[in-house]
Design an enzyme around this catalytic site. Sequence first.
Site, PDB file in Angstrom:
ATOM      1  N   ASP A 541       0.819  -1.205   0.000  1.00 35.75           N
ATOM      2  CA  ASP A 541       0.000   0.000   0.000  1.00 35.75           C
ATOM      3  C   ASP A 541       0.856   1.259   0.000  1.00 35.75           C
ATOM      4  OD1 ASP A 541       0.864  -0.661   2.625  1.00 35.75           O
ATOM      5  OD2 ASP A 541      -0.529   0.816   3.441  1.00 35.75           O
ATOM      6  N   GLU A 542       0.259   2.364  -0.379  1.00 34.48           N
ATOM      7  CA  GLU A 542       0.803   3.711  -0.217  1.00 34.48           C
ATOM      8  C   GLU A 542       2.247   3.851  -0.723  1.00 34.48           C
ATOM      9  OE1 GLU A 542      -1.862   5.306   3.519  1.00 34.48           O
ATOM     10  OE2 GLU A 542       0.111   4.504   3.974  1.00 34.48           O
TER      11      GLU A 542
END
Length: 875
Positions: A541-542
């Site tokens: 993620d991210e």
Amino acid sequence: MRHILVSMVCVLGLTACQQSMQQPIKPLSQSQLQQFAQTLDISYQLQQNLTAKQCQQYQLDSRCFSATINLTPQQNLNHQDWAIYFSHIRPITQVLNDDFIIERIQGDLHRIKPTSSFVGFNHGQTEQISFIAELWQLSESDIMPNYYMTADQLTAELILSTQLQAESVTGMELKPYIVAFDDYQKQYQRSPDDLHPQLTAEYLFSQNQRSSLSKQAGLQAIIPTPASIEWLATEPLNLQSGIKIVSAKDFDISFIQPALARLQQLGVATQPQGVPLSFVKQAELHHGAYQLKIAPNGITILSSDEQGISYGLASLTSLLVPQTLTVNSANISDQPHYLYRGMHLDVARNFHNKATVFTLLDQMAALKLNKLHLHMADDEGWRLQIDGLAELTEIGSKRCHDLAENSCLLPQLGSGPQSNPEIDGFYSQQDYIDILQYAAARHIDILPSMDMPGHSRAAVKAMEARSRQLTAQGDEVGAAQYLLSESDDTTQYLSIQNYSDNTINVCLESSYVFIDKVINEIAKLHQQAGVPLTQYHIGADETAGAWLDSPACHQFIENNDFGVTDTSQLGAYFIERISQILNDKGIMVAGWSDGMSHTRLANMPAQVQSHVWENISAGGHKMVHKQANQGWQTVLSVPEVLYLDMPYGVSPKEHGYYWAARALDSYKIFSFMPDNLAANAEQWFDIEGQSFSLTDGVYKLDEQQQSSLLQANKVISGISAQLWSETIRSPQLVEYMTFPRLLMVAERAWHQADWQVPYQVAGADYNQTSNYFNAEARAMQAKQWQMLANGIGQKALYKLDIANIDYRLPVPGAVIKEGKLHMNVIFPGLQLQYRQPSSTWQHYVKPVTASGTIEVRSVSPLGQRFSRTIKVEME
């Protein structure tokens, strides 16, 4: 202004001033720096959250806030070569005092330095450093502790006034350096459109009325609720004499022993004169299903496996009235609604030791939760010892003031200048094996996670330090073997936590050598524990715009066999490649939904698990439906209802971040409708307390297929609560933020409520007026909540007391009407107390005469702990 006055004085010819300006200043000694830091008084004051229009004055397009750091020295200091380091989770963009600058180093680490106009500290004279920072600041728990001071080449010294303390009554974390947030409009409204009501005693009183006292219902509560209960018209069965196992020949008792131990902890021991208890094999029951029969002549649990027997014992333990050691007679048939019933614990941001994990596993088992997602590596720390990569824990598990990061990582999240084993520790290989075996004995799987390719700063920096050491030794091959970053990469990016160097370079083959090594070593630990590694969570993620200017990536794009033709495809390529590496080892890949959504389905294994963390109010249900329709196992991890690091209520006194939910109490989790996510728009509000509208119909299946597949756990795999640890620094805070909310997570993961709204015709619009969640369903929901709320207040919290769990005691509601104080609480059965200022605490039984300002609180069942105090005033 003060430096101007000093110059004027010097013009008047004062000898001392002339000497001070002409003579060189001697360097500070270590003892002088230490004394100054130990006596410097620092306070932090939020001024106000500013509107977008106000922020434009400071060249900021979105939201911002103003705050002040006050420095009050207890001695003079006229040196210029000093700096104060501190953590500030929102980047500071502008300083409103010409005597100081504030620089952001990396992540949340900032540094205050004097400018040439600063002439020195004077004893008792406060220096006010006002500044502008990005976004909002709404909670006192945002303000990180452990500021420290450096000068010249001296050892950094902790500023004692910024250390954490313990609140005298509750024992909770106390930050004496914070000026209390007491202006709701300026300091706690997210924007002028924020409609959230304050967490006042009066507001709580109105909310708590839905938990109206029902003692009998509370005594019959079992958490999580079984699928079917038939109560028998007999006297309660008394277990004061204990229990006696009379039949268990078809089961391995070692996998049932922890469930028996929980009964014994409450006073129901296994002994010869006890009530007969039989474990009976029932092969046709599904895995984990059980039948519990409680009769005057004994107790029988039927199941096909030890897990089902343990779940039956968990229900018996939940039904037990701890004050009398009695259980009502009943016939119970039960099985889990979801296959994945989980809890996520972040031990990377701040470490939580093996004992804390053991305690959590015990309580998870009591609630029939079966997955612990252990997040062991992130930007702020690497927490698992890996054979052959000692630097990961020797450097990556510690934070200290070493700007070169040769011995440790930079301080973050208020960790301070010296490594602290309470928040900077790691699991040895034996620790991890112990955790695996402890969990397996309680029918819980450990899902290990070392986040990648973003959120990987601890690993990146540890491998850079390793490379430097080996290069100095002349080992160029070894130096490059596990390197995760490229020295010639000039890409400029900033992650969501404000790191510019936290992402593994996905174009380096050494990155995959490193990851393969880590996975193999973790798999070996699982093998040694007798618990094979079957699933691994990669994070994914991210990842914030890395690799755009990486020479290695440009070369890779020009010549690769993976079909990558553009930098925009690199993130997906990494996830796809790691997923296939895991698949080749017989390990299922799991990851967060945002990263997993970027992948090309044809390049992914057949078996994939995605943990969806998009907010429902922002349309997160669409991601759930999309990934479920791909055939992926989809685990609900939606932040507004399942992130336990969010605050319990709308108050700056409540601990936790608030980007996803301003208030997350047990009732909201109970009210969650996971089998129809869009329908939650009928009962919830968004981050600013406003209604929202959602449309369902994204599943490809027709309504009949949806219903049958949901019940068979084939569309949504399950539910996971998350506890992220940016602000959680102790075992006490882990328990405070987790309990009692985890009870309602278990309720929603195990039990399919009959009041949930079924899926409607494709395209149905859900909002506050659509009324699919009709009056009949709301009445059923209210009735079940009353039973569970009373069960928590009358039984469950008592059991948590006995287990020494530092759960959060609810702040009571209170009003003064017609001269009388009225009190209530979300969990009826808890003892309540009140007092007028400077008087002693009194027990509340019924409305009493009161006037002026009254303080109120709740008391734990064993009388050893108290809730946060709140005030109520006469109308």
